[in-house]
Design a protein around this motif. Structure first.
Motif, mmCIF file in Angstrom:
data_model
loop_
_atom_site.group_PDB
_atom_site.id
_atom_site.type_symbol
_atom_site.label_atom_id
_atom_site.label_comp_id
_atom_site.label_asym_id
_atom_site.label_seq_id
_atom_site.Cartn_x
_atom_site.Cartn_y
_atom_site.Cartn_z
ATOM 1 N N LEU A 110 0.825 -1.210 0.000
ATOM 2 C CA LEU A 110 0.000 0.000 0.000
ATOM 3 C C LEU A 110 0.855 1.255 0.000
ATOM 4 O O LEU A 110 0.481 2.260 -0.597
ATOM 5 C CB LEU A 110 -0.934 0.020 1.214
ATOM 6 C CG LEU A 110 -2.239 -0.752 1.090
ATOM 7 C CD1 LEU A 110 -2.972 -0.774 2.407
ATOM 8 C CD2 LEU A 110 -3.120 -0.145 0.017
ATOM 9 N N ALA A 166 2.108 1.806 -3.435
ATOM 10 C CA ALA A 166 0.930 2.046 -4.280
ATOM 11 C C ALA A 166 0.448 3.488 -4.135
ATOM 12 O O ALA A 166 -0.024 4.086 -5.100
ATOM 13 C CB ALA A 166 -0.192 1.080 -3.924
ATOM 14 N N THR A 167 0.582 4.059 -2.926
ATOM 15 C CA THR A 167 0.213 5.463 -2.738
ATOM 16 C C THR A 167 1.139 6.354 -3.554
ATOM 17 O O THR A 167 0.692 7.288 -4.218
ATOM 18 C CB THR A 167 0.340 5.868 -1.263
ATOM 19 O OG1 THR A 167 -0.197 4.833 -0.477
ATOM 20 C CG2 THR A 167 -0.374 7.163 -0.987
ATOM 21 N N LYS A 216 -13.134 8.290 5.937
ATOM 22 C CA LYS A 216 -13.859 7.235 5.214
ATOM 23 C C LYS A 216 -13.930 7.444 3.711
ATOM 24 O O LYS A 216 -14.195 6.510 2.971
ATOM 25 C CB LYS A 216 -15.279 7.118 5.758
ATOM 26 C CG LYS A 216 -16.122 8.296 5.317
ATOM 27 C CD LYS A 216 -17.542 8.196 5.722
ATOM 28 C CE LYS A 216 -18.325 9.375 5.231
ATOM 29 N NZ LYS A 216 -18.517 9.426 3.789
ATOM 30 N N THR A 268 -8.722 7.437 -0.141
ATOM 31 C CA THR A 268 -8.225 6.167 -0.649
ATOM 32 C C THR A 268 -7.454 5.414 0.435
ATOM 33 O O THR A 268 -6.781 6.023 1.271
ATOM 34 C CB THR A 268 -7.394 6.397 -1.925
ATOM 35 O OG1 THR A 268 -7.026 5.134 -2.432
ATOM 36 C CG2 THR A 268 -6.173 7.225 -1.678
ATOM 37 N N SER A 269 -7.588 4.082 0.432
ATOM 38 C CA SER A 269 -7.201 3.284 1.595
ATOM 39 C C SER A 269 -5.787 3.489 2.117
ATOM 40 O O SER A 269 -5.616 3.557 3.339
ATOM 41 C CB SER A 269 -7.439 1.814 1.304
ATOM 42 O OG SER A 269 -6.798 1.471 0.112
ATOM 43 N N PRO A 270 -4.731 3.585 1.266
ATOM 44 C CA PRO A 270 -3.403 3.736 1.883
ATOM 45 C C PRO A 270 -3.292 5.002 2.727
ATOM 46 O O PRO A 270 -2.675 4.992 3.796
ATOM 47 C CB PRO A 270 -2.446 3.783 0.683
ATOM 48 C CG PRO A 270 -3.277 3.895 -0.520
ATOM 49 C CD PRO A 270 -4.673 3.506 -0.192
ATOM 50 N N ILE A 271 -3.912 6.086 2.259
ATOM 51 C CA ILE A 271 -3.866 7.338 3.016
ATOM 52 C C ILE A 271 -4.761 7.222 4.241
ATOM 53 O O ILE A 271 -4.378 7.597 5.350
ATOM 54 C CB ILE A 271 -4.290 8.523 2.124
ATOM 55 C CG1 ILE A 271 -3.367 8.626 0.912
ATOM 56 C CG2 ILE A 271 -4.297 9.820 2.909
ATOM 57 C CD1 ILE A 271 -3.741 9.701 -0.066
ATOM 58 N N SER A 278 -3.137 5.253 7.189
ATOM 59 C CA SER A 278 -2.150 5.944 8.019
ATOM 60 C C SER A 278 -2.813 7.074 8.791
ATOM 61 O O SER A 278 -2.409 7.378 9.908
ATOM 62 C CB SER A 278 -0.973 6.437 7.181
ATOM 63 O OG SER A 278 -1.381 6.848 5.931
ATOM 64 N N LEU A 279 -3.880 7.679 8.198
ATOM 65 C CA LEU A 279 -4.583 8.743 8.920
ATOM 66 C C LEU A 279 -5.253 8.201 10.177
ATOM 67 O O LEU A 279 -5.154 8.796 11.254
ATOM 68 C CB LEU A 279 -5.639 9.373 8.018
ATOM 69 C CG LEU A 279 -5.164 10.477 7.086
ATOM 70 C CD1 LEU A 279 -6.289 10.927 6.186
ATOM 71 C CD2 LEU A 279 -4.638 11.652 7.898
ATOM 72 N N MET A 322 -11.736 0.006 7.641
ATOM 73 C CA MET A 322 -11.848 -0.778 6.417
ATOM 74 C C MET A 322 -13.309 -1.044 6.091
ATOM 75 O O MET A 322 -13.731 -0.924 4.939
ATOM 76 C CB MET A 322 -11.106 -2.104 6.588
ATOM 77 C CG MET A 322 -9.626 -1.927 6.538
ATOM 78 S SD MET A 322 -9.180 -1.221 4.959
ATOM 79 C CE MET A 322 -7.455 -1.542 4.938
ATOM 80 N N MET A 335 -15.409 0.413 2.765
ATOM 81 C CA MET A 335 -16.236 -0.420 1.879
ATOM 82 C C MET A 335 -17.650 0.144 1.776
ATOM 83 O O MET A 335 -18.181 0.350 0.689
ATOM 84 C CB MET A 335 -16.341 -1.845 2.458
ATOM 85 C CG MET A 335 -15.129 -2.669 2.248
ATOM 86 S SD MET A 335 -14.913 -3.005 0.510
ATOM 87 C CE MET A 335 -13.264 -2.437 0.324
ATOM 88 N N ALA A 347 -11.191 4.645 -4.135
ATOM 89 C CA ALA A 347 -10.785 3.704 -5.193
ATOM 90 C C ALA A 347 -11.982 2.952 -5.773
ATOM 91 O O ALA A 347 -12.045 2.717 -6.983
ATOM 92 C CB ALA A 347 -9.752 2.728 -4.649
#
Lengths: 242, 118
Positions: free
Chosen positions: A81, A84-85, A141, A144-147, A150-151, A163, A167, A202
């Motif tokens: 991830l 990917a970011t 929410k 995008t998931s990688p950010i 970490s947030l 997660m 979704m 995403a």
């Protein structure tokens, strides 16, 4: 014979002793999820990722291994991830021309939209009495998931809840954009794409690429800018407010 | 080989992001700093590095796959948040619908109508 049975019973533990078992399970579930998604004729309320996650949960529940064994191995996959970011720089750079041409309306609307995406949810949850940990898991929410991951760690939220929130948000945003844009008679692909990227990260971007290439390009723009903006502003606001 | 060289670039920018994060007054994810630096680097050299493009496409296509292991855990910890389920679900469903509506409305007002050549 019983020795063979014994070693067979210990087989799942052997598989999951190294990350290879968890990685293989994740990939297999993902491809099976994509396949089932096609068989079910692309239901927008149930993306392949949900099907795949349910399959993995079922396998973990059936085999004599725990979620911790799986997480330990899957962490190797999730390490990707980070790079990917960084890779999101490519769609961001490709859209720079569009950003320059439309910078004024984008600068006016995007920060406000990104802020609202986070604020509405936090406000509703706060009014309904959710504790701080839940608020910290809901705030990123639409990112995008990688950010977002970490947030939420930075704010002190729960990764698992985030997660689930990502979704649910993605699916609701796809449904909401399609329904509301029809209702508001919006056919501008740039607008639909931006709305999908800002609100549905995403998942929304993947959906926008299915609509048209232009919608997809604007969705990745919306997703990258929302991510960058929220990553900078959310920790600041959170620590000032808390 | 091009993919591996590109991957090394991504890792290098991620590490650079981690390094810079140490000096920043706000906690910004290392990946985000890396992403911004890489975009700046592309701007400065006036084009993208082909190796980075080669690795970026498959990696971005994998994003959904990379989220998935995290989703699995929610089925096992859902019980912990059961008493909050009402607040969480209303926040997610209503909040998302409201933010979709406001962003569509805002952008319809502010975005100039599409020109034919686009």
């Amino acid at each position: 014979m019983s020795e063979l049975g014994m070693s067979l019973a210990a087989l799942p533990q052997t598989w999951f002793a190294t990350p290879i078992g968890a990685i293989a399970l994740t990939l297999a579930a993902y491809f099976l999820g994509v396949h089932l998604f096609k068989l079910l004729r692309h239901p927008s309320w149930c993306p392949p990722v949900i099907i795949a996650a349910l399959l993995i949960a079922a396998v973990i529940a059936l085999l004599p291994i725990g979620i911790d064994d799986y997480n330990r191995g899957a962490a190797w996959l999730m390490l990707l991830l980070g790079p990917a970011t960084v890779a999101l720089a490519v769609p961001l750079y490709q859209q720079l021309g569009q950003i320059r041409a439309l910078w004024k309306p984008i600068v006016l609307t995007l920060p406000l939209s990104a802020t609202l995406a986070s604020c509405y949810a936090v406000l509703i949850a706060w009014l309904l009495g959710a504790p701080r940990e839940v608020l910290a898991s809901l705030a990123p929410k639409s990112v995008t998931s990688p950010i977002a991951l970490s947030l939420t760690q930075e704010l002190g939220g729960s990764t698992a809840l985030l997660m689930g929130a990502l979704m649910t948000t993605g699916i609701t945003a796809i449904f909401g954009v399609e329904w509301l844009s029809r209702w508001m008679r919006i056919r501008d692909q740039r607008l639909i794409g931006l709305a999908l990227g800002i609100n549905g990260h995403a998942l929304g971007t993947v959906r926008a690429f299915e609509i048209s290439h232009q919608a997809g390009a604007f969705a990745s723009l919306g997703m990258s800018l929302t991510g960058a903006f929220t990553a900078i502003v959310l920790p600041l606001v959170w620590h000032l407010w808390a | 080989m091009s993919v591996l060289r590109g991957f090394l670039w991504l890792l290098a920018f991620f590490l650079l992001g981690q390094t810079i994060a140490l000096w920043l007054p706000i906690a910004l994810p290392a990946g985000v700093i890396g992403m911004l630096l890489l975009t700046l680097w592309f701007c400065q050299r006036g084009g993208m590095n082909t190796d980075v493009v080669a690795i970026s496409q498959p990696l971005i296509a994998m994003l959904a796959l990379l989220i998935m292991p995290g989703v699995v855990e929610i089925f096992f910890v859902a019980g912990r948040f059961a008493d909050q389920a009402g607040a969480i679900l209303s926040a997610l469903l209503l909040g998302t619908l409201a933010s979709v509506a406001s962003s569509l409305w805002l952008m319809r007002r502010c975005l100039p109508p599409e020109t034919p050549h686009e």
